[in-house]
Scaffold this motif. Sequence first.
Motif, PDB file in Angstrom:
ATOM      1  N   ASP A 211      -5.660  52.767   0.339  1.00 42.57           N
ATOM      2  CA  ASP A 211      -5.192  53.000   1.703  1.00 42.57           C
ATOM      3  C   ASP A 211      -4.694  51.724   2.373  1.00 42.57           C
ATOM      4  OD1 ASP A 211      -7.511  51.609   2.066  1.00 42.57           O
ATOM      5  OD2 ASP A 211      -8.494  53.144   3.293  1.00 42.57           O
ATOM      6  N   GLY A 212      -4.681  50.615   1.628  1.00 40.45           N
ATOM      7  CA  GLY A 212      -4.170  49.363   2.154  1.00 40.45           C
ATOM      8  C   GLY A 212      -5.215  48.437   2.732  1.00 40.45           C
ATOM      9  N   LYS A 213      -6.483  48.846   2.748  1.00 42.87           N
ATOM     10  CA  LYS A 213      -7.512  48.016   3.335  1.00 42.87           C
ATOM     11  C   LYS A 213      -7.826  46.831   2.423  1.00 42.87           C
ATOM     12  CE  LYS A 213     -12.222  48.190   5.163  1.00 42.87           C
ATOM     13  NZ  LYS A 213     -13.412  49.055   5.376  1.00 42.87           N
ATOM     14  N   PHE A 214      -7.922  45.639   3.026  1.00 44.84           N
ATOM     15  CA  PHE A 214      -8.222  44.435   2.258  1.00 44.84           C
ATOM     16  C   PHE A 214      -9.603  44.556   1.628  1.00 44.84           C
ATOM     17  CE2 PHE A 214     -10.182  40.166   2.136  1.00 44.84           C
ATOM     18  CZ  PHE A 214      -9.340  39.567   1.195  1.00 44.84           C
ATOM     19  N   SER A 215      -9.687  44.153   0.328  1.00 46.22           N
ATOM     20  CA  SER A 215     -10.935  44.354  -0.405  1.00 46.22           C
ATOM     21  C   SER A 215     -11.468  43.089  -1.046  1.00 46.22           C
ATOM     22  CB  SER A 215     -10.718  45.421  -1.489  1.00 46.22           C
ATOM     23  OG  SER A 215     -11.885  45.659  -2.221  1.00 46.22           O
ATOM     24  N   GLY A 216     -10.801  41.958  -0.884  1.00 45.25           N
ATOM     25  CA  GLY A 216     -11.302  40.722  -1.468  1.00 45.25           C
ATOM     26  C   GLY A 216     -10.210  39.978  -2.217  1.00 45.25           C
ATOM     27  N   SER A 217     -10.624  38.895  -2.860  1.00 43.10           N
ATOM     28  CA  SER A 217      -9.664  38.077  -3.599  1.00 43.10           C
ATOM     29  C   SER A 217     -10.367  37.412  -4.768  1.00 43.10           C
ATOM     30  CB  SER A 217      -9.044  37.023  -2.681  1.00 43.10           C
ATOM     31  OG  SER A 217     -10.023  36.116  -2.211  1.00 43.10           O
ATOM     32  N   MET A 218      -9.564  36.820  -5.650  1.00 47.11           N
ATOM     33  CA  MET A 218     -10.117  36.075  -6.765  1.00 47.11           C
ATOM     34  C   MET A 218      -9.174  34.929  -7.107  1.00 47.11           C
ATOM     35  SD  MET A 218      -9.526  38.877  -9.773  1.00 47.11           S
ATOM     36  CE  MET A 218      -7.955  39.671 -10.079  1.00 47.11           C
ATOM     37  N   GLY A 219      -9.739  33.875  -7.669  1.00 45.36           N
ATOM     38  CA  GLY A 219      -8.975  32.705  -8.039  1.00 45.36           C
ATOM     39  C   GLY A 219      -9.042  31.629  -6.981  1.00 45.36           C
ATOM     40  N   ARG A 220      -8.903  30.383  -7.440  1.00 47.70           N
ATOM     41  CA  ARG A 220      -8.863  29.267  -6.513  1.00 47.70           C
ATOM     42  C   ARG A 220      -7.895  28.210  -7.035  1.00 47.70           C
ATOM     43  NH1 ARG A 220     -14.564  25.982  -7.077  1.00 47.70           N
ATOM     44  NH2 ARG A 220     -14.481  25.555  -9.322  1.00 47.70           N
ATOM     45  N   PHE A 221      -7.423  27.389  -6.108  1.00 41.53           N
ATOM     46  CA  PHE A 221      -6.384  26.424  -6.424  1.00 41.53           C
ATOM     47  C   PHE A 221      -6.951  25.284  -7.266  1.00 41.53           C
ATOM     48  CE2 PHE A 221      -4.178  22.453  -5.359  1.00 41.53           C
ATOM     49  CZ  PHE A 221      -2.871  22.776  -5.707  1.00 41.53           C
ATOM     50  N   GLY A 222      -6.159  24.856  -8.275  1.00 40.16           N
ATOM     51  CA  GLY A 222      -6.555  23.710  -9.077  1.00 40.16           C
ATOM     52  C   GLY A 222      -5.794  23.652 -10.380  1.00 40.16           C
ATOM     53  N   LEU A 223      -6.043  22.581 -11.121  1.00 40.52           N
ATOM     54  CA  LEU A 223      -5.361  22.353 -12.396  1.00 40.52           C
ATOM     55  C   LEU A 223      -6.253  22.583 -13.600  1.00 40.52           C
ATOM     56  CD1 LEU A 223      -3.382  19.107 -11.509  1.00 40.52           C
ATOM     57  CD2 LEU A 223      -2.386  21.316 -12.030  1.00 40.52           C
ATOM     58  N   LEU A 224      -7.541  22.728 -13.374  1.00 41.12           N
ATOM     59  CA  LEU A 224      -8.456  22.901 -14.487  1.00 41.12           C
ATOM     60  C   LEU A 224      -8.340  24.301 -15.066  1.00 41.12           C
ATOM     61  CD1 LEU A 224     -11.633  21.168 -13.006  1.00 41.12           C
ATOM     62  CD2 LEU A 224     -10.037  20.243 -14.710  1.00 41.12           C
ATOM     63  N   PRO A 225      -8.711  24.488 -16.326  1.00 38.78           N
ATOM     64  CA  PRO A 225      -8.720  25.842 -16.899  1.00 38.78           C
ATOM     65  C   PRO A 225      -9.569  26.775 -16.061  1.00 38.78           C
ATOM     66  CG  PRO A 225      -8.997  24.196 -18.629  1.00 38.78           C
ATOM     67  CD  PRO A 225      -9.083  23.451 -17.326  1.00 38.78           C
TER      68      PRO A 225
END
Length: 867
Positions: free
Chosen positions: A198-212
């Motif tokens: 329905d379009g409601k925000f449910s979260g996120s994953m991942g973060r900025f960086g160069l490491l594996p």
Amino acid sequence: MLKRLLLCCLLLVPAAPVLAALVGAPLMRLEGGLQQPSAVAVAEDGRAFVLDGLQRRIQVFDPRGALRDSLPLPPGTMPATDIAIQGERLYVADPTAHRILILDGQGRLLDELLPRPDERTVEPSALLVSQKQLWWSDRRGHRLCRSQLDDGRSTRCQGGQGEMPGRFRYPYMLAADARGYVLAVDVLNARVQLFAPDGKFSGSMGRFGLLPGQLFRPNGIAVLEDGGVLVSDAWTGSLTLFRQRKARGLLRHRDGRPWRFAMPVGMTRWKDRLYVVDLQSNRVEVLRLTDDGRPAPPLPQGGPSRDSRRNCLQCHVSWSPDHVPEADAPVLPVAEPRMCLSCHHGAVVDSRPRLGQGHQHPTLHEARDGKPAGDAQRFEEDEVPQDYPLAGERRLYCASCHTPHDRPEGGEPLGAERSNPWLRKANRDSALCLDCHASRRTAAEDRQRKDIERLNHPLGVIMKRPPKKAAAGYAAWEELQQGLPDALKQAGARLGTQGRLICQSCHQVHGAEGEPLLAAKQEGSRLCVTCHQAQHSRDEKDARRKGVHPVGLKLDEEVELGGKTIRRVDCLACHSVHDAQPGTALLPRGKNARSLCPACHGRQNARDKEDALKKGVHPVNTRLDDPVKLAGREIRELDCRSCHSVHEGVQGTPALVADHADGTLCKSCHEEQEKLRHTDHDLGKHPAAHRNRLKAPWKDAGLCGACHSLHRGKGEQPFLFVGAAWQVDDKRDLSLRDVLCLSCHHEGNQVDAKPVEDFSHPWKDLILRSDVEKMPLLDEQGKISEFGRIGCITCHEPHHWRPGNNPPQGVRKDDRGNEEGTVQSSFLRREDLAGSFCVNCHGREAKLKYKYYHDAAGRGKKPDYLH
């Protein structure tokens, strides 16, 4: 007791599962002439539809990887960025055109969506079909939108620019899991955001960086069958595996090495296959996914999820403590073309039409002749100003001209019109180009200057209709007053302020079609012709029709001109755009208008009159006793340009300044001879089947050309004579000049001329003397002389019908009749012989013998040597 209870509790907590590594085994590659592809979609039957960005088409491959079809996208489509499929329908994102295309399986256009939610312009960059909804990313508005498939028009958007949850900094590729949750790649926020159906925000994953396990420039996304998620990184080239919204490892080879792609963008999964679009390698890698049972290597521990320098690190990657520099890297990563392309391939802005094809301005990343193309020391005359930084050893690189930090005067870094693509200096009227290429600077008035060392094609010419005739600064030719031709506009060329001609009117810094950085290829002078149509010709016949010098001709023998070997005549054979001789019409160095023509036309050139007589050509390089007027010009010295205008000749002529067929050209110098018009010596009035010795019909050769050829005569034939061919079979001693007349005046001639049988006058036993202005004699060489023999021209003037030729026009009047010649006309020089040398011998009989010279009864007994 407490310790035992705590230990029991710890034993009851389930241990973290040991996750197996995800392995991708190479299966096949899809290529098929792809140029910077961006996305792939797979149908239920296994057909792969690859969006071939720069080629503006869809390449269709079967499950075995064979190319089966090529579907061109509808006209007007810019480089598309994403493709989605549902049944037999294809959905294509065309963000530059602000639309979504709906095609059938054969590529035919069924419909196009032009959404404008909130009346705002959108740029749909990625697509997803899920649960009867078409989800799409709006990179312009930094939003996630969805439209109902049943009508395709009802649209709702959410998000906006920002870093808070639910907001985006350039949303891109989309995917959906088994529950219908939508996963949207958030490129510059370096994360993936999740939304309920329905379009409601449910979260996120991942973060900025160069490491594996971290994301630097995420692009593509694919959901695995077990719910895992793979995210591609366009900068690092790796694919990160997420489970339960946590990074668990990288996609690896069977031997444990992480997979590395040049620039992985779009991805999709079909059964156990993973399709990875490698934009920079121009192909799609197809892998078979397996779980080899071995535990995935642990990921390194990174720093905090938020870094206050992230906005800087997104380009200045070398500032990160996790950066590992490449050995022998010519520049820092921020200046690498790959860094620019990681945003400019369509995820943030699409520069593929310029950066991804054609010729590019030299940088240190390319090589020419085995040397770095951006070597600033290769500049022969110009210096790169200090305002433009160079890399080691004084080499150009992208940041020499571009920088995201400055807002140059008069230019917007990324304004509404995107007029200044992060340039260090506002490039108004090619100001930036001319800073480095100062020797290419040319104003329209430079042609008159004497202090310049080289001449360039004029800049600053206004390609508009002038406010008044011959207004200063405006293009002189009407065809150049209509602005830049459409062919150049479509190639990206443009004019400067007020419609002025600038460097970019011919050159393209990025994505040029031809060399050197030309907006159009120059084969056969194609670029020149786009503006100079009037000077172009398809072939010799077309050149004659236009009255211009032919181009596109292959020479029988190559010539040297301006230090170049010329094998084919085109514009650049005679013109040098950037290294021309000052004071000329862009002619090669060391050449002027007088010396240019002989380079190819040596046969037609002569040093002086004597040389012209030997060659059988009209004299040139000769000063006239009295100046003449020709085509509005005063001519004092003859050269090729006296009669020829290479680009502005009279139509229907060989680039002549005046018509030759009606005698206008020749009349300028030979006014008396033009009086043969409409007489029987006007051979152009005879049927076209009659030809001169050059096989030219007299009708086409014109008034003078029937008997004379300016350039194709023979030295043994006087007066450039090429009239009717006749082998004189006569034992009598003839003057060569008389043979010219007898070539027509003999039995069986083709123009029904009066045959002349008796024409010789005794001369060996006589000494004849006459006034050459009244009745010229011929010497032993056949030249006019005061002493000599009688010839045809002694009594006849072949260009005047009657003595004095009054009236000047002859006997034909609109071809309605013909005046029969008499003893008082018939091209005679004079009516009476008072005071002539004839009277000296013949006395009162002189006039009778003069008028009946060719009548045997009036000639008397002939000397024996005339038999």
